[in-house]
Design a protein around this motif. Structure first.
Motif, PDB file in Angstrom:
ATOM      1  N   MET A  48       0.868  -1.176   0.000  1.00  0.00           N
ATOM      2  CA  MET A  48       0.000   0.000   0.000  1.00  0.00           C
ATOM      3  C   MET A  48       0.905   1.226   0.000  1.00  0.00           C
ATOM      4  O   MET A  48       1.866   1.291   0.761  1.00  0.00           O
ATOM      5  CB  MET A  48      -0.899   0.014   1.231  1.00  0.00           C
ATOM      6  N   HIS A  73       0.772   5.539   0.098  1.00  0.00           N
ATOM      7  CA  HIS A  73       0.046   6.798   0.212  1.00  0.00           C
ATOM      8  C   HIS A  73       0.827   7.852  -0.554  1.00  0.00           C
ATOM      9  O   HIS A  73       2.052   7.901  -0.479  1.00  0.00           O
ATOM     10  CB  HIS A  73      -0.088   7.233   1.676  1.00  0.00           C
ATOM     11  N   TRP A  74       0.133   8.722  -1.305  1.00  0.00           N
ATOM     12  CA  TRP A  74       0.805   9.733  -2.106  1.00  0.00           C
ATOM     13  C   TRP A  74       0.017  11.038  -2.117  1.00  0.00           C
ATOM     14  O   TRP A  74      -1.167  11.067  -1.826  1.00  0.00           O
ATOM     15  CB  TRP A  74       1.045   9.232  -3.532  1.00  0.00           C
ATOM     16  N   ASP A  75       0.742  12.119  -2.405  1.00  0.00           N
ATOM     17  CA  ASP A  75       0.161  13.445  -2.573  1.00  0.00           C
ATOM     18  C   ASP A  75       0.502  13.926  -3.978  1.00  0.00           C
ATOM     19  O   ASP A  75       1.611  13.675  -4.461  1.00  0.00           O
ATOM     20  CB  ASP A  75       0.745  14.442  -1.564  1.00  0.00           C
ATOM     21  N   SER A 128      -4.755  13.871  -2.429  1.00  0.00           N
ATOM     22  CA  SER A 128      -4.015  12.719  -1.907  1.00  0.00           C
ATOM     23  C   SER A 128      -4.694  11.452  -2.372  1.00  0.00           C
ATOM     24  O   SER A 128      -5.861  11.460  -2.758  1.00  0.00           O
ATOM     25  CB  SER A 128      -3.997  12.738  -0.378  1.00  0.00           C
ATOM     26  N   GLY A 129      -3.961  10.369  -2.302  1.00  0.00           N
ATOM     27  CA  GLY A 129      -4.534   9.095  -2.684  1.00  0.00           C
ATOM     28  C   GLY A 129      -3.799   7.937  -2.048  1.00  0.00           C
ATOM     29  O   GLY A 129      -2.810   8.114  -1.333  1.00  0.00           O
ATOM     30  N   LEU A 130      -4.304   6.768  -2.344  1.00  0.00           N
ATOM     31  CA  LEU A 130      -3.748   5.527  -1.839  1.00  0.00           C
ATOM     32  C   LEU A 130      -3.730   4.544  -2.995  1.00  0.00           C
ATOM     33  O   LEU A 130      -4.718   4.410  -3.717  1.00  0.00           O
ATOM     34  CB  LEU A 130      -4.628   4.987  -0.704  1.00  0.00           C
ATOM     35  N   SER A 131      -2.598   3.904  -3.216  1.00  0.00           N
ATOM     36  CA  SER A 131      -2.485   2.889  -4.264  1.00  0.00           C
ATOM     37  C   SER A 131      -2.194   1.531  -3.632  1.00  0.00           C
ATOM     38  O   SER A 131      -1.402   1.446  -2.700  1.00  0.00           O
ATOM     39  CB  SER A 131      -1.356   3.221  -5.243  1.00  0.00           C
ATOM     40  N   LYS A 132      -2.848   0.511  -4.129  1.00  0.00           N
ATOM     41  CA  LYS A 132      -2.563  -0.870  -3.737  1.00  0.00           C
ATOM     42  C   LYS A 132      -1.913  -1.531  -4.944  1.00  0.00           C
ATOM     43  O   LYS A 132      -2.517  -1.616  -6.016  1.00  0.00           O
ATOM     44  CB  LYS A 132      -3.837  -1.611  -3.356  1.00  0.00           C
ATOM     45  N   ARG A 183      -8.446   7.916  -4.720  1.00  0.00           N
ATOM     46  CA  ARG A 183      -8.054   9.296  -4.434  1.00  0.00           C
ATOM     47  C   ARG A 183      -9.278  10.148  -4.171  1.00  0.00           C
ATOM     48  O   ARG A 183     -10.387   9.808  -4.594  1.00  0.00           O
ATOM     49  CB  ARG A 183      -7.235   9.889  -5.565  1.00  0.00           C
TER      50      ARG A 183
END
Length: 86
Positions: free
Chosen positions: A13, A15-17, A39-43, A59
């Motif tokens: 996982m 987390h990014w901005d 912001s978002g989250l990638s799996k 996101r």
């Protein structure tokens, strides 16, 4: 649950901005010149060889972007990419 490389699958996982300015067209919308930040989250799901097999991106869409996508019948908050199709 996270498995090690060499097993059937494992994932990470992230987390990014993101920040930027809309200087080009997006779908059928012209450039707005607006600055955006979200912001978002990638799996990332890996195969047995440790390569990315699939990715899921979640996101928070800015309100005006969400309104546009919803008016087009598109859910703006998530997407899935199958790395093998690219």
């Amino acid at each position: 649950q996270q498995q090690q490389p060499g097993q059937a699958t494992w994932f990470a996982m992230v987390h990014w901005d993101a920040r930027g300015t809309n200087l080009g067209p997006i779908r059928d919308q012209p450039p707005t010149g607006k600055a955006v930040a979200f912001s978002g989250l990638s799996k990332l799901v890996f195969d047995a060889e440790g390569r990315i097999a699939r990715s899921y991106v979640y996101r928070q869409a800015p309100a005006d972007e969400a309104a546009y996508f919803l008016s087009q019948g598109i859910q703006p908050w998530s997407s899935q990419t199958d790395a093998k199709q690219q």
